[in-house]
Design a protein around this motif. Structure first.
Motif, PDB file in Angstrom:
ATOM      1  N   MET A 184       0.887  -1.160   0.011  1.00 21.48           N
ATOM      2  CA  MET A 184      -0.064   0.129  -0.101  1.00 21.48           C
ATOM      3  C   MET A 184       0.808   1.276  -0.066  1.00 21.48           C
ATOM      4  N   ALA A 185       0.527   2.387  -1.053  1.00 17.77           N
ATOM      5  CA  ALA A 185       1.557   3.412  -0.867  1.00 17.77           C
ATOM      6  C   ALA A 185       0.913   4.661  -0.048  1.00 17.77           C
ATOM      7  N   LEU A 186       1.654   5.011   0.857  1.00 20.03           N
ATOM      8  CA  LEU A 186       0.979   5.774   1.706  1.00 20.03           C
ATOM      9  C   LEU A 186       2.175   6.933   1.867  1.00 20.03           C
ATOM     10  N   VAL A 187       1.911   8.249   2.027  1.00 18.84           N
ATOM     11  CA  VAL A 187       2.572   9.136   2.216  1.00 18.84           C
ATOM     12  C   VAL A 187       2.395   9.990   3.190  1.00 18.84           C
ATOM     13  N   PHE A 188       3.369  10.040   4.500  1.00 20.63           N
ATOM     14  CA  PHE A 188       2.777  10.560   5.639  1.00 20.63           C
ATOM     15  C   PHE A 188       3.337  12.067   5.696  1.00 20.63           C
ATOM     16  N   ASP A 189       2.442  12.876   6.079  1.00 24.35           N
ATOM     17  CA  ASP A 189       2.491  14.227   6.318  1.00 24.35           C
ATOM     18  C   ASP A 189       2.424  14.831   7.479  1.00 24.35           C
ATOM     19  N   PHE A 190       3.921  14.928   8.181  1.00 30.45           N
ATOM     20  CA  PHE A 190       4.107  14.950   9.624  1.00 30.45           C
ATOM     21  C   PHE A 190       3.564  16.369  10.103  1.00 30.45           C
ATOM     22  N   ASP A 191       3.757  17.380   9.050  1.00 32.90           N
ATOM     23  CA  ASP A 191       3.420  18.591   9.491  1.00 32.90           C
ATOM     24  C   ASP A 191       1.897  19.069   9.412  1.00 32.90           C
ATOM     25  N   ASN A 192       1.015  18.385   8.626  1.00 38.05           N
ATOM     26  CA  ASN A 192      -0.405  18.488   8.618  1.00 38.05           C
ATOM     27  C   ASN A 192      -1.019  17.412   9.033  1.00 38.05           C
ATOM     28  N   ALA A 193      -0.404  16.231  10.084  1.00 39.60           N
ATOM     29  CA  ALA A 193      -0.931  15.212  10.413  1.00 39.60           C
ATOM     30  C   ALA A 193      -1.894  14.365   9.371  1.00 39.60           C
ATOM     31  N   LEU A 194      -1.551  14.105   8.102  1.00 40.13           N
ATOM     32  CA  LEU A 194      -2.306  13.509   7.067  1.00 40.13           C
ATOM     33  C   LEU A 194      -1.507  12.267   6.745  1.00 40.13           C
ATOM     34  N   ILE A 195      -2.195  11.153   6.572  1.00 35.27           N
ATOM     35  CA  ILE A 195      -1.712  10.002   5.998  1.00 35.27           C
ATOM     36  C   ILE A 195      -2.444  10.059   4.502  1.00 35.27           C
ATOM     37  N   GLU A 196      -1.703  10.332   3.562  1.00 34.87           N
ATOM     38  CA  GLU A 196      -2.007  10.554   2.273  1.00 34.87           C
ATOM     39  C   GLU A 196      -2.076   9.056   1.497  1.00 34.87           C
ATOM     40  N   VAL A 197      -3.124   8.699   0.879  1.00 37.62           N
ATOM     41  CA  VAL A 197      -3.374   7.682  -0.010  1.00 37.62           C
ATOM     42  C   VAL A 197      -3.238   8.154  -1.292  1.00 37.62           C
ATOM     43  N   THR A 198      -2.056   7.519  -1.800  1.00 39.05           N
ATOM     44  CA  THR A 198      -1.645   7.876  -3.016  1.00 39.05           C
ATOM     45  C   THR A 198      -2.641   7.167  -4.241  1.00 39.05           C
ATOM     46  N   GLU A 199      -2.740   8.119  -5.262  1.00 39.04           N
ATOM     47  CA  GLU A 199      -3.580   7.656  -6.325  1.00 39.04           C
ATOM     48  C   GLU A 199      -3.081   6.320  -6.988  1.00 39.04           C
ATOM     49  N   PRO A 200      -3.688   5.544  -7.648  1.00 43.02           N
ATOM     50  CA  PRO A 200      -5.431   5.510  -7.650  1.00 43.02           C
ATOM     51  C   PRO A 200      -5.904   4.854  -6.807  1.00 43.02           C
ATOM     52  N   GLN A 201      -5.318   4.362  -5.417  1.00 47.39           N
ATOM     53  CA  GLN A 201      -5.787   3.257  -4.659  1.00 47.39           C
ATOM     54  C   GLN A 201      -7.068   3.827  -4.137  1.00 47.39           C
ATOM     55  N   THR A 202      -8.227   2.835  -4.071  1.00 47.86           N
ATOM     56  CA  THR A 202      -9.344   3.488  -3.430  1.00 47.86           C
ATOM     57  C   THR A 202      -9.839   2.299  -2.513  1.00 47.86           C
ATOM     58  N   ALA A 203      -8.920   1.436  -1.935  1.00 55.11           N
ATOM     59  CA  ALA A 203      -9.136   0.683  -0.629  1.00 55.11           C
ATOM     60  C   ALA A 203      -8.024   0.666   0.346  1.00 55.11           C
ATOM     61  N   ASP A 257       5.963   1.639  10.356  1.00 58.37           N
ATOM     62  CA  ASP A 257       7.044   1.839   9.695  1.00 58.37           C
ATOM     63  C   ASP A 257       7.402   3.282   9.587  1.00 58.37           C
ATOM     64  N   ALA A 258       6.390   4.063   9.452  1.00 59.42           N
ATOM     65  CA  ALA A 258       6.546   5.862   9.330  1.00 59.42           C
ATOM     66  C   ALA A 258       6.866   6.192  10.929  1.00 59.42           C
ATOM     67  N   GLU A 259       6.489   5.697  11.864  1.00 54.99           N
ATOM     68  CA  GLU A 259       6.927   5.994  13.364  1.00 54.99           C
ATOM     69  C   GLU A 259       8.100   5.721  13.454  1.00 54.99           C
ATOM     70  N   GLU A 260       8.750   4.600  12.953  1.00 54.94           N
ATOM     71  CA  GLU A 260      10.205   4.195  13.044  1.00 54.94           C
ATOM     72  C   GLU A 260      11.040   4.977  12.144  1.00 54.94           C
ATOM     73  N   SER A 261      10.739   5.452  11.168  1.00 56.17           N
ATOM     74  CA  SER A 261      11.550   6.201  10.116  1.00 56.17           C
ATOM     75  C   SER A 261      12.329   7.302  10.639  1.00 56.17           C
ATOM     76  N   ASP A 262      13.227   7.785   9.962  1.00 57.67           N
ATOM     77  CA  ASP A 262      13.985   9.000  10.374  1.00 57.67           C
ATOM     78  C   ASP A 262      13.236   9.985  10.525  1.00 57.67           C
ATOM     79  N   ALA A 263      12.141  10.289   9.515  1.00 57.68           N
ATOM     80  CA  ALA A 263      11.367  11.577   9.624  1.00 57.68           C
ATOM     81  C   ALA A 263      10.522  11.545  10.901  1.00 57.68           C
ATOM     82  N   GLY A 264       9.875  10.422  11.087  1.00 59.73           N
ATOM     83  CA  GLY A 264       8.785   9.958  12.118  1.00 59.73           C
ATOM     84  C   GLY A 264       9.330   9.775  13.579  1.00 59.73           C
ATOM     85  N   ILE A 265      10.574   9.599  13.571  1.00 58.74           N
ATOM     86  CA  ILE A 265      10.951   9.108  15.117  1.00 58.74           C
ATOM     87  C   ILE A 265      10.933  10.270  15.812  1.00 58.74           C
TER      88      ILE A 265
END
Length: 195
Positions: free
Chosen positions: A1-20, A32-40
């Motif tokens: 599943m392709a997700l992008v984590f926008d930590f500044d705006n607290a949004l988990i962005e579902v990348t196109e064209p995924q609908t589920a 995985d995002a919480e343990e990343s360099d950006a998310g830690i």
């Protein structure tokens, strides 16, 4: 599943064209995002509970609670998106889904969510052992069949039929007269040929 984590705006962005989005896949991506360099360096995104065994292959379903202002955000467009496979709760004012223009989101929740594991439950080691035992059994059966065939031939009665001056048919049969094997014998001078 392709997700992008926008930590500044607290949004988990579902990348196109995924609908589920499957809730179990979502929590894996969140961890995985919480343990990343950006998310830690940021506070925890979500809590998860559930998956406790109810016995056998049945377990409690998963619930993921988005903390603080975190929300799931689908890409904009004219379609229906679906979040299923567990419960997704939390977010600002208890809304885990951020607004996306033109998107209708089906948030499938269950107060009595359970998961039933399907499949044989047979491990790779079990499979190897099963194959070995089947092969062992087949070899034993094959050997027993060969010994039985030899035993039948040993106790079989032979009948020789003269087909011509140089050819005979030898019939091997059991005590009941059922043929076991037939051979053709050909004499040419002092040599004998068997087929």
């Amino acid at each position: 599943m392709a997700l992008v984590f926008d930590f500044d705006n607290a949004l988990i962005e579902v990348t196109e064209p995924q609908t589920a989005v499957a809730v179990q896949d979502l929590i894996h991506a969140i961890r995985d995002a919480e343990e990343s360099d950006a998310g830690i360096v940021w506070p925890q995104i979500a809590r998860a509970s559930g998956k406790e065994s109810l016995g056998g292959d049945v377990s409690v379903g998963i619930t993921v609670e988005l903390l603080g202002d975190w929300q799931l955000h689908f890409w904009e467009g004219n379609y229906i998106a679906k979040v299923a496979g567990g419960n997704l709760v939390g977010g600002p004012a208890g809304d885990p889904i951020a607004y996306s223009a033109g998107v209708q989101v089906l948030l499938i929740q269950s107060a009595a969510s359970t998961v039933v594991a399907v499949g044989s439950g047979v491990t790779e080691g079990d499979k190897t052992e099963i194959v070995a035992r089947v092969w062992e059994h087949a070899s034993a059966v094959s050997l027993a069949a060969r010994v039985l065939a030899l035993w039948r031939e040993f106790w079989a009665k032979k009948t020789l039929h003269k087909d011509s001056d140089t050819q005979y048919t030898e019939v091997l049969h059991d005590e009941g007269g059922t043929p076991i094997r037939t051979r053709t014998l050909t004499r040419s001078g002092d040599t004998e040929t068997r087929q």
